[in-house]
Design a protein around this motif. Structure first.
Motif, short mmCIF file in Angstrom:
data_model
loop_
_atom_site.label_atom_id
_atom_site.label_comp_id
_atom_site.label_asym_id
_atom_site.label_seq_id
_atom_site.Cartn_x
_atom_site.Cartn_y
_atom_site.Cartn_z
N TYR A 61 68.72 53.85 67.20
CA TYR A 61 69.66 54.25 66.29
C TYR A 61 71.68 54.16 66.35
O TYR A 61 72.08 53.63 65.90
N LEU A 62 71.51 54.39 67.35
CA LEU A 62 73.24 55.07 68.31
C LEU A 62 73.43 52.91 68.53
O LEU A 62 74.14 52.67 67.96
N LEU A 63 71.63 52.54 68.54
CA LEU A 63 72.77 51.06 68.97
C LEU A 63 72.78 50.63 67.85
O LEU A 63 74.06 49.17 68.04
N GLU A 64 71.72 50.72 66.74
CA GLU A 64 72.32 49.68 64.98
C GLU A 64 73.76 50.52 64.84
O GLU A 64 74.42 49.63 64.49
N ARG A 65 73.88 51.63 65.19
CA ARG A 65 75.10 52.19 64.78
C ARG A 65 76.78 51.68 65.27
O ARG A 65 77.02 51.30 63.90
N MET A 66 76.18 51.66 66.73
CA MET A 66 77.98 50.92 67.04
C MET A 66 77.70 49.32 66.64
O MET A 66 78.82 48.73 67.02
N ARG A 67 76.51 48.73 66.51
CA ARG A 67 76.99 47.74 65.88
C ARG A 67 77.18 47.32 64.82
O ARG A 67 78.38 46.58 64.52
N ARG A 68 76.72 48.30 63.62
CA ARG A 68 77.16 48.31 62.68
C ARG A 68 78.74 48.58 62.41
O ARG A 68 79.88 47.48 61.79
N ASP A 118 60.11 58.61 68.24
CA ASP A 118 61.73 58.97 68.75
C ASP A 118 62.83 57.14 68.49
O ASP A 118 62.57 57.02 69.76
N VAL A 119 63.21 56.92 67.71
CA VAL A 119 64.47 56.29 67.57
C VAL A 119 65.92 56.51 67.80
O VAL A 119 66.81 55.36 67.48
N SER A 120 66.40 57.15 68.56
CA SER A 120 67.75 57.91 68.73
C SER A 120 68.27 56.69 69.41
O SER A 120 69.14 56.13 69.18
N ARG A 121 67.25 56.15 70.26
CA ARG A 121 68.17 54.89 71.24
C ARG A 121 68.68 53.99 70.86
O ARG A 121 69.58 52.73 70.44
N ASP A 168 67.25 69.10 66.57
CA ASP A 168 68.31 68.51 67.11
C ASP A 168 69.24 66.99 65.71
O ASP A 168 68.08 66.21 66.05
N ASP A 169 70.22 67.84 65.37
CA ASP A 169 70.45 66.61 64.36
C ASP A 169 70.17 64.74 65.03
O ASP A 169 70.90 64.22 64.47
N SER A 170 71.10 64.55 66.19
CA SER A 170 71.54 63.78 67.58
C SER A 170 69.89 63.20 67.40
O SER A 170 70.35 61.82 68.06
N GLN A 171 68.74 63.63 66.99
CA GLN A 171 67.44 63.13 67.53
C GLN A 171 66.91 62.78 66.09
O GLN A 171 66.97 63.33 65.72
N MET A 172 66.86 60.84 66.11
CA MET A 172 66.25 60.39 65.17
C MET A 172 65.59 60.04 65.05
O MET A 172 65.02 59.18 66.81
N LEU A 173 64.23 60.18 64.47
CA LEU A 173 62.80 60.06 63.94
C LEU A 173 61.89 59.22 62.89
O LEU A 173 62.87 58.84 61.90
N GLU A 174 61.92 58.34 63.11
CA GLU A 174 61.13 57.03 62.47
C GLU A 174 60.08 57.57 61.86
O GLU A 174 58.97 58.20 63.37
N ILE A 175 59.56 57.76 60.80
CA ILE A 175 58.63 58.62 60.20
C ILE A 175 57.88 57.60 59.44
O ILE A 175 58.39 56.73 58.40
N ARG A 176 56.67 57.26 60.00
CA ARG A 176 55.74 56.30 58.49
C ARG A 176 54.01 56.59 58.41
O ARG A 176 54.33 57.81 58.90
N VAL A 177 54.16 56.44 57.32
CA VAL A 177 52.98 57.20 56.48
C VAL A 177 52.09 56.31 56.37
O VAL A 177 52.63 55.08 56.22
#
Length: 445
Positions: free
Chosen positions: A202-209, A197-200, A174-183
């Motif tokens: 990511y959406l808030l940060e994109r709205m702010r930008r 899952d950082v979709s929310r 799902d391209d609308s779902q954003m995943l933060e991956i840490r190794v």
């Protein structure tokens, strides 16, 4: 038999008695050698019999209790049996611990994937299965970059070996779902990959930008109009209405400040949203730094600053000139603005641990230690009154941080109140280069 007592004295004693008995019997029948031979053969047959018992016990492995024997072989059987029991207890304890760890990891809301050093998947929890659409056992042993096919993730997983780091990519389903991956590297060439899952967020940060970028664009035109009208009015009222001249100067001053703020906000927004890789062009660092230092001297005007440049002309960078010039000039201009009159500012560019280092050092009033961790935050000010007087927007160091992040470079700050500050940008070897020059160095003051 005691575990710590050696069986050898009893074994040797019994062997001596057996051989003595057979030797006596052979002597009685006038065949001493034959008696000794029969005794030795009997002893070897006894050993062979116990070896057969040992081999069968170890091979079949179904019988927990050891074979019944005496002497040395009894001690060997009992010793092996004790080791087996100890190993079974240890294996059971480790299995219990492992099961507890797996249950704990499975209870985590974030995904966890255990990878080999080459990126092959070894194990994952339930959250990782749902977030990454992993299937057991088909995906076991697969390379993680074969399942997550984003190019930026492939580069990240191949190049990351040093420490904990993260990247944000779309979900494979799902391209609308954003995943933060840490190794996180651990153990013997293994890596733990945490997925969140950082979709929310990511959406808030994109709205702010988007909001910052849009409002900044909308402000540019009215600010330009206000500034232009104020200049026109100022020219026309100088003789007719002298009392209006000062308010018009204030309007021009504040509109210029707002224009600088809008430009910085737009640049910061572009840096945050631009995911394209840096255009790798070989830069002329001596020329760029000379221009920046000349502009700093012009900015200093009558402050009496002594601004010095030390530059190694053989060291250069691959990158975008406008971005780097903006970041480096921010550091130099800050030193000019916040250094008292007759201060000394040293700008240096040299090779450093295979990479390169840009340093701005001043002998100004310095920065208290508790402010240093927050210097690169947006609109953070050490002294709001001083920043207002110098016309700062509070975004300069935030821009520096974002520009350096595009080059995997970092900003180091050392400062002591009353003694000055040192801002250093360390660029990794991947973006640095050396070139042949006719001069061995460059120095201007």
């Amino acid at each position: 038999m005691s575990e710590t007592r050696s069986p050898w004295p009893a074994v040797i004693g019994r062997l001596a008695i057996v051989l003595l008995v057979f030797a006596l019997l052979g002597w009685l029948v006038n065949h001493l050698v034959l008696g000794m031979l029969v005794g030795t053969t009997a002893y070897l047959a006894w050993n062979l019999y116990n070896q057969v018992l040992l081999e069968r016990w170890l091979r079949e492995g179904r019988k927990l209790e050891p074979p019944d024997s005496r002497g040395l072989w009894g001690a060997i059987f009992n010793g092996i049996y004790r080791l087996q029991k100890r190993q079974r207890r240890r294996r059971k304890r480790l299995a219990t611990i492992l099961q507890g760890v797996r249950e704990t990891i499975n209870a985590m809301p974030d995904g966890a994937v255990i990878l080999h050093d080459n990126g092959e998947i070894q194990w994952w929890n339930g959250a990782a299965r749902d977030l990454l659409s992993l299937t057991w056992p088909q995906d076991e042993g697969q390379r993680i970059d074969n399942l997550l096919r984003q190019p930026e993730f492939g580069n990240f997983i191949r190049e990351h070996h040093a420490g904990a780091s993260s990247i944000t990519v779309p979900s494979p389903d799902d391209d609308s779902q954003m995943l933060e991956i840490r190794v996180i590297p651990y153990g013997n060439k293994q890596r733990l990959m945490l997925v969140r899952d950082v979709s929310r967020l990511y959406l808030l940060e994109r709205m702010r930008r988007d909001f910052v970028a849009n409002i900044s664009h909308e402000l540019r035109t009215p600010l330009t109009v206000i500034h232009g009208v104020s200049e026109t009015l100022s020219d026309s009222v100088k003789a007719k209405a002298p009392d209006a001249e000062r308010p018009l100067e204030l309007i021009q001053q504040q509109t210029r400040r707002m224009q600088r703020l809008v430009e910085d906000l737009l640049m910061l927004s572009r840096l945050e949203t631009d995911q394209k890789p840096v255009e790798r062009q070989l830069l002329d660092m001596p020329r760029i730094l000379s221009v920046i230092v000349d502009e700093a001297r012009a900015l200093a005007q009558d402050q009496g600053h002594h601004i010095e440049l030390e530059c190694d002309p053989a060291v250069t960078l691959y990158g975008d000139e406008s971005e780097l010039r903006s970041a480096l000039s921010n550091l130099v201009f800050n030193a000019v603005k916040y250094t008292p009159k007759n201060g000394r500012i040293l700008v240096s560019w040299r090779e450093d641990a295979g990479g390169a280092r840009f340093t701005v050092e001043d002998n100004g009033i310095g920065i208290p230690a508790h402010h240093l961790p927050r210097l690169t935050e947006r609109f953070y000010r050490v002294d709001s009154g001083r920043s207002s007087r110098t016309g700062g927007t509070g975004l300069g160091l935030a821009i520096v941080k974002h520009v350096l992040g595009r080059y995997q470079a970092n900003l180091e700050v050392r400062s002591e109140p009353g003694k000055g500050s040192t801002f250093s940008c360390r660029f990794p070897p991947a973006v640095t280069a050396r070139r042949v020059v006719s001069l061995t160095g460059s120095r201007s003051g």
